[in-house]
Scaffold this motif. Structure first.
Motif, mmCIF file in Angstrom:
data_model
loop_
_atom_site.group_PDB
_atom_site.id
_atom_site.type_symbol
_atom_site.label_atom_id
_atom_site.label_comp_id
_atom_site.label_asym_id
_atom_site.label_seq_id
_atom_site.Cartn_x
_atom_site.Cartn_y
_atom_site.Cartn_z
ATOM 1 N N UNK A 39 34.854 66.017 12.198
ATOM 2 C CA UNK A 39 35.001 64.851 13.075
ATOM 3 C C UNK A 39 33.734 64.013 13.064
ATOM 4 N N UNK A 40 32.594 64.665 13.155
ATOM 5 C CA UNK A 40 31.318 63.946 13.144
ATOM 6 C C UNK A 40 31.163 63.174 11.833
ATOM 7 N N UNK A 41 31.385 63.834 10.717
ATOM 8 C CA UNK A 41 31.211 63.180 9.422
ATOM 9 C C UNK A 41 32.161 61.989 9.267
ATOM 10 N N UNK A 42 33.410 62.164 9.663
ATOM 11 C CA UNK A 42 34.376 61.072 9.534
ATOM 12 C C UNK A 42 34.009 59.898 10.430
ATOM 13 N N UNK A 75 41.615 53.615 11.150
ATOM 14 C CA UNK A 75 42.319 53.700 12.432
ATOM 15 C C UNK A 75 43.391 54.791 12.393
ATOM 16 N N UNK A 76 44.116 54.884 11.289
ATOM 17 C CA UNK A 76 45.137 55.925 11.154
ATOM 18 C C UNK A 76 44.501 57.319 11.220
ATOM 19 N N UNK A 81 42.982 62.352 14.315
ATOM 20 C CA UNK A 81 41.914 63.129 14.949
ATOM 21 C C UNK A 81 42.209 63.321 16.432
ATOM 22 N N UNK A 82 42.645 62.256 17.103
ATOM 23 C CA UNK A 82 43.008 62.362 18.524
ATOM 24 C C UNK A 82 44.148 63.356 18.714
#
Length: 154
Positions: A39-42, A75-76, A81-82
């Protein structure tokens, strides 16, 4: 270093993390750790890439559509991730959604590396590509250190 190499280096990190996380199972510490790192990297990559690669290309008629497409894919990925954050890691749905995210990430990286970079090289001079890489790298480094609070809007 130029912007293409800087972005590609981050792509390699993302590919590696996607591969690693898909080999995990259940709600394990290993899965949680890799998930946080991915998540951090993305997120760090997305914010810096939009600022130093896509935004300058929006002004170019030759790349405007591609730049908007790339940002739409970001955005997708954010939505996936959410969904993953809201899903129990031990459920089959989590792994299926993670597989969708990994496929979306790979598609996006392939678009950039095989298509967008070639087009952008016709727009950015060598000097611009190097300058963008410097700014991109500084921003990525800063955001990684302070993630998630360092990300604008957090």
């Amino acid at each position: 270093m130029n912007i293409y190499k800087a972005i590609k280096d981050d792509h390699d990190i993302q590919r590696e993390l996607c591969s690693k996380i898909l080999k995990t199972s259940g709600d394990s510490e290993k899965r949680r750790d890799i998930w946080e790192e991915l998540k951090k990297e993305l997120e760090v990559h997305e914010v810096a890439e939009e600022r130093y690669f896509y935004s300058p290309l929006i002004d170019s008629d030759k790349m405007q559509e591609d730049a908007r497409h790339g940002m739409a894919e970001h955005h997708e990925m954010d939505e996936l991730i959410e969904e993953l954050d809201d899903t129990d890691m031990s459920s089959p749905h989590w792994l299926a959604t993670m597989q969708k995210l990994a496929e979306k990430v790979e598609h996006h990286l392939k678009d950039e590396e095989e298509d967008f970079f070639k087009k952008a090289k016709k727009i950015y001079s060598s000097e611009e590509a190097e300058s963008l890489a410097k700014s991109y790298g500084e921003t990525v480094s800063e955001y990684r250190k302070g993630w998630p609070e360092a990300i604008p809007g957090k």
